[in-house]
Design a protein around this motif. Structure first.
Motif, mmCIF file in Angstrom:
data_model
loop_
_atom_site.group_PDB
_atom_site.id
_atom_site.type_symbol
_atom_site.label_atom_id
_atom_site.label_comp_id
_atom_site.label_asym_id
_atom_site.label_seq_id
_atom_site.Cartn_x
_atom_site.Cartn_y
_atom_site.Cartn_z
ATOM 1 N N UNK A 35 7.669 8.474 -35.389
ATOM 2 C CA UNK A 35 8.749 7.918 -36.195
ATOM 3 C C UNK A 35 8.323 6.907 -37.267
ATOM 4 N N UNK A 36 7.793 5.759 -36.864
ATOM 5 C CA UNK A 36 7.466 4.692 -37.809
ATOM 6 C C UNK A 36 6.012 4.731 -38.294
ATOM 7 N N UNK A 37 5.267 5.733 -37.865
ATOM 8 C CA UNK A 37 3.835 5.776 -38.168
ATOM 9 C C UNK A 37 3.543 5.823 -39.665
ATOM 10 N N UNK A 38 4.132 6.784 -40.372
ATOM 11 C CA UNK A 38 3.795 6.959 -41.782
ATOM 12 C C UNK A 38 4.239 5.765 -42.627
ATOM 13 N N UNK A 39 5.361 5.176 -42.287
ATOM 14 C CA UNK A 39 5.794 3.975 -43.000
ATOM 15 C C UNK A 39 4.808 2.829 -42.773
ATOM 16 N N UNK A 40 4.280 2.736 -41.554
ATOM 17 C CA UNK A 40 3.297 1.689 -41.243
ATOM 18 C C UNK A 40 2.018 1.896 -42.041
ATOM 19 N N UNK A 62 12.658 -7.691 -43.624
ATOM 20 C CA UNK A 62 11.794 -7.823 -44.799
ATOM 21 C C UNK A 62 10.893 -6.610 -44.976
ATOM 22 N N UNK A 63 10.325 -6.115 -43.887
ATOM 23 C CA UNK A 63 9.454 -4.940 -43.994
ATOM 24 C C UNK A 63 10.245 -3.691 -44.378
ATOM 25 N N UNK A 64 11.453 -3.575 -43.869
ATOM 26 C CA UNK A 64 12.300 -2.451 -44.270
ATOM 27 C C UNK A 64 12.644 -2.546 -45.755
ATOM 28 N N UNK A 124 7.961 -4.056 -37.981
ATOM 29 C CA UNK A 124 7.318 -5.382 -37.991
ATOM 30 C C UNK A 124 6.190 -5.446 -36.957
ATOM 31 N N UNK A 125 6.481 -5.022 -35.737
ATOM 32 C CA UNK A 125 5.462 -5.035 -34.682
ATOM 33 C C UNK A 125 4.275 -4.145 -35.047
#
Length: 329
Positions: free
Chosen positions: A210-215, A27-29, A258-259
């Motif tokens: 890696x996932x920082x900017x998306x978060x 869902x977050x993706x 998600x985490x």
């Protein structure tokens, strides 16, 4: 089997937990793909327009103002768009005009103890308005779409030059091995105060994770959907800067989106409960100080209910996430 607090967790429970996390991750993706990411063609077109208009505008200003010309103005492209943290359409830009004093910088003493024309150029209409030290330039495209640029004059200084009696942690600044920083005007009742800005040090902290900017963008999107209008992008960015300082680059790679989103939602909730997010460069400064405590309390209570609702319901229906992260859901 998995050992938790001295007890074995059944394999069936591990499988259920993994399946729940996987559904939430999907869902977050999905939100990131459909609501956060910018259109590449629109992004390139608008950025090209901004560069061309500003270049011509600066040339006009230099030709018509000898003092401005003597300060050798240069544009520095900073802010959320150029840091890759912009949410929504590429229609707002924060850009600094770096001015250089025609003097010996070694003689300058920094002291922190008291601490409307229209232009038509090519096919674009340009309007300007002033707000304190900033000038907002509005570019109207041929299809009547609008691009807003906040243009702020700044001066640049280099360590070891620092202000007298400053509370900024310059040891932390120096540890980045980036010694250039900015002095930016800040409107006051009678005159302008000046604040220090460390955008390149911040950009370094946020890079290669890696996932920082998306978060970050998902948390900003959540802010917009929930209407937390006073919670500025820089306040959210500051929360993440502290998290980056506490974790190495692998933290943002090994954990799912998600985490990371839920972890940062909980940290934001807790900071709102304390009505405090410390400035990463000046920990004695609370960036939330101008937001009313009752406003932070209200946001905190809403976030508690939202987090609880998602955690309790997403294993049965992951679409509960969309209810809080999508305006049109």
């Amino acid at each position: 089997m998995c050992i938790i607090s001295g007890q074995k967790m059944p394999q069936k429970s591990i499988t259920k937990t993994h399946a729940k996390s996987k559904k939430c991750e999907v869902k977050f993706q999905e939100i990131n793909r459909h609501y956060i990411q910018m259109n590449k063609n629109e992004r390139k077109e608008n950025t090209d327009i901004v560069f061309s208009v500003l270049k011509e505008l600066i040339n006009i200003m230099r030709r018509n103002d000898k003092l401005f010309d003597s300060l050798r103005p240069n544009l520095d492209f900073l802010g959320s768009y150029f840091d890759g943290l912009r949410v929504g359409k590429p229609t707002e830009y924060d850009i600094n005009i770096i001015l250089k004093f025609p003097v010996n910088y070694g003689k300058i003493k920094l002291d922190a103890s008291n601490s409307p024309h229209d232009y038509t150029k090519h096919k674009y209409k340009v309007h300007t308005k002033s707000s304190g030290p900033a000038n907002t330039i509005t570019i109207i495209k041929g299809n009547n779409d609008i691009i807003d640029i906040d243009l702020v004059p700044t001066f640049t200084f280099v360590l070891p030059t620092v202000p007298i009696d400053s509370n900024v942690d310059f040891i932390k600044v120096k540890s980045s091995n980036i010694f250039r920083y900015f002095v930016v005007p800040k409107p006051n009742v009678d005159d302008y105060n000046w604040r220090l800005s460390f955008p390149f040090q911040e950009r370094q902290l946020l890079n290669n994770r890696n996932n920082l900017k998306s978060t970050i963008k998902l948390i900003k999107h959540f802010r917009d959907v929930q209407g937390f209008t006073q919670l500025s992008s820089y306040f959210i960015k500051t929360l993440f800067l502290w998290e980056c300082a506490s974790n190495d680059e692998s933290y943002w790679t090994k954990h799912s989106l998600y985490f990371l989103v839920f972890n940062m939602l909980k940290k934001l909730r807790d900071r709102l409960n304390h009505h405090c997010i410390k400035n990463i460069w000046c920990p004695s400064h609370n960036v939330l100080e101008k937001i009313k405590p009752e406003t932070c309390e209200n946001w905190h209570n809403r976030m508690c209910r939202i987090i609880e609702d998602i955690e309790n319901g997403c294993h049965k229906n992951p679409d509960v996430i969309l209810k809080y992260f999508c305006k049109k859901y």
